[in-house]
Design a protein around this motif. Structure first.
Motif, mmCIF file in Angstrom:
data_model
loop_
_atom_site.group_PDB
_atom_site.id
_atom_site.type_symbol
_atom_site.label_atom_id
_atom_site.label_comp_id
_atom_site.label_asym_id
_atom_site.label_seq_id
_atom_site.Cartn_x
_atom_site.Cartn_y
_atom_site.Cartn_z
ATOM 1 N N ARG A 281 -4.603 -67.294 -85.821
ATOM 2 C CA ARG A 281 -3.388 -66.518 -85.571
ATOM 3 C C ARG A 281 -3.104 -66.424 -84.069
ATOM 4 N N SER A 282 -4.108 -66.037 -83.295
ATOM 5 C CA SER A 282 -3.906 -65.877 -81.852
ATOM 6 C C SER A 282 -4.231 -67.140 -81.067
ATOM 7 N N LYS A 283 -4.812 -68.153 -81.738
ATOM 8 C CA LYS A 283 -5.157 -69.448 -81.114
ATOM 9 C C LYS A 283 -6.138 -69.277 -79.949
ATOM 10 N N ILE A 284 -7.096 -68.369 -80.108
ATOM 11 C CA ILE A 284 -8.107 -68.179 -79.069
ATOM 12 C C ILE A 284 -9.488 -68.158 -79.717
ATOM 13 N N GLN A 285 -10.505 -68.432 -78.896
ATOM 14 C CA GLN A 285 -11.891 -68.382 -79.332
ATOM 15 C C GLN A 285 -12.486 -67.051 -78.881
ATOM 16 N N LEU A 327 -25.084 -66.466 -97.520
ATOM 17 C CA LEU A 327 -25.175 -67.561 -96.554
ATOM 18 C C LEU A 327 -24.273 -67.260 -95.364
ATOM 19 N N PRO A 328 -24.560 -67.862 -94.190
ATOM 20 C CA PRO A 328 -23.679 -67.642 -93.029
ATOM 21 C C PRO A 328 -22.259 -68.075 -93.318
ATOM 22 N N ILE A 329 -21.293 -67.291 -92.839
ATOM 23 C CA ILE A 329 -19.895 -67.641 -92.996
ATOM 24 C C ILE A 329 -19.535 -68.713 -91.967
ATOM 25 N N PRO A 330 -18.874 -69.808 -92.364
ATOM 26 C CA PRO A 330 -18.511 -70.855 -91.402
ATOM 27 C C PRO A 330 -17.785 -70.277 -90.207
ATOM 28 N N LYS A 331 -18.195 -70.668 -89.010
ATOM 29 C CA LYS A 331 -17.635 -70.108 -87.783
ATOM 30 C C LYS A 331 -16.158 -70.441 -87.635
ATOM 31 N N SER A 332 -15.767 -71.598 -88.112
ATOM 32 C CA SER A 332 -14.414 -72.051 -87.884
ATOM 33 C C SER A 332 -13.411 -71.543 -88.905
ATOM 34 N N SER A 333 -13.900 -70.878 -89.978
ATOM 35 C CA SER A 333 -12.987 -70.497 -91.031
ATOM 36 C C SER A 333 -12.934 -68.992 -91.284
ATOM 37 N N ALA A 334 -13.832 -68.238 -90.654
ATOM 38 C CA ALA A 334 -13.843 -66.794 -90.906
ATOM 39 C C ALA A 334 -12.649 -66.147 -90.219
ATOM 40 N N PRO A 335 -11.948 -65.247 -90.913
ATOM 41 C CA PRO A 335 -10.804 -64.587 -90.292
ATOM 42 C C PRO A 335 -11.229 -63.602 -89.229
ATOM 43 N N ILE A 336 -10.337 -63.363 -88.265
ATOM 44 C CA ILE A 336 -10.588 -62.389 -87.194
ATOM 45 C C ILE A 336 -9.555 -61.279 -87.330
#
Length: 336
Positions: A281-285, A327-336
């Motif tokens: 949404r915000s396009k930031i890491q 299990l760990p949530i994928p880093k690239s797909s978890a919502p913020i």
């Protein structure tokens, strides 16, 4: 794994590429592999991380971060330099790892000679096997179980008695856990053999604050050592050096799977981890602190059961553990 590939004849038509999520892990694995093969680091075994390339034309096994391999796809789209690629710690599911997994799936039909090995201690085996195979014929799975000693688990939430107004701080909880470890040792008679403690912390700031707290406590015969990526190689290597007395290692989750700290008999786990998350949404890491999954908590617990029976003190309740994701949530797909 790279040694097995060499014994099977891989590495002759191209490099054996072995990726790690962290620079520290890439360097340490390369050093260990070179030592076991009795070769100089940078010759048959080399590594490349950001700003450092210690490899040569004679290199057969190349350790590197995921980002380095991903960058190589820009000038070598078919990855012709490699005949084998090992993607390690795939459960971390960073953007780099996810891009590589998708890229390699599309590349394999064009490179039938390329062998790809995906490894992890807490991987979702079925999903990965289906991704690299088909619904009827999933990719082959090899499960390897290691010998471990029994580990006692003690839950010590950061909650004081009902008469107290405030809960314990993280640093107070860790100091209290260290004191409990000393009592356990006296009770069980574990005053000889491995006695080191591994404490998992979210990041550098928490490591510094905890180190200050433990040093002010003036624990007798105890050395406090931090372990995180920004330390120099010399400071990181202190963790592997021989020592006397007790050593308390304060580490990020690099010590969970990427790196094995020797001599650990006790683990203190606050149940927290700082994970890189991308917000579409915000396009930031971002780097939020989150609770670890059950698989990660069990992986941390296993760090003190490798050389002798051990004790893991979790600074949270058993209910919190059971209510967390399996299990760990994928880093690239978890919502913020």
């Amino acid at each position: 794994m790279p040694k097995m590939c060499l014994e099977l004849g891989r590495g002759r038509r191209g490099l054996i590429g072995h990726t790690q999520p962290r620079r520290l892990a890439a360097r340490s694995v390369a050093s260990r592999l070179a030592e076991e093969l009795e070769v100089s680091l940078g010759e048959q075994v080399g590594y490349q991380v950001r700003f450092t390339d210690q490899s040569s034309p004679t290199t057969l096994v190349k350790l590197m971060t995921d980002g380095i391999l991903l960058a190589e796809t820009q000038h070598d789209p078919l990855l012709l330099r490699y005949d084998t690629i090992i993607i390690d710690e795939a459960h971390e599911r960073s953007l780099n790892i996810d891009f590589l997994l998708g890229y390699l799936k599309r590349l394999l039909p064009k490179r039938p000679d390329l062998k790809v090995i995906i490894t992890s201690a807490t991987i979702d085996v079925e999903r990965f096997a289906k991704h690299f195979g088909t619904a009827k014929t999933p990719a082959p799975v090899v499960e390897v179980t290691g010998r471990t000693y029994p580990v006692e688990v003690h839950y010590r939430p950061l909650v004081r008695d009902e008469d107290d107004e405030e809960d314990r701080t993280l640093q107070e909880g860790i100091l209290h856990a260290v004191e409990e470890i000393e009592a356990i040792e006296r009770e069980k008679g574990w005053l000889h053999g491995p006695r080191d403690v591994l404490v998992f912390l979210p990041g550098e700031r928490e490591i510094r604050e905890t180190a200050d707290t433990l040093r002010r406590a003036e624990l007798k015969g105890t050395e406090i050592l931090p372990l995180y990526a920004r330390l120099s190689n010399e400071e990181q290597n202190r963790v592997f050096a021989p020592h006397r007395g007790r050593r308390i290692v304060l580490a990020t989750n690099v010590a969970e799977t990427s790196l094995t700290v020797p001599g650990i008999r006790y683990v203190i786990d606050p149940g927290l981890v700082r994970i890189s998350r991308y917000s579409y949404r915000s396009k930031i890491q971002r780097l939020p602190v989150e609770a670890v999954s059950q698989a990660s908590a069990n992986q941390r617990k296993g760090r003190c059961g490798r050389i002798a029976e051990g004790v893991c003190i979790r600074l949270y309740s058993e209910e919190d553990f059971l209510s967390g994701p399996a299990l760990p949530i994928p880093k690239s797909s978890a919502p913020i």
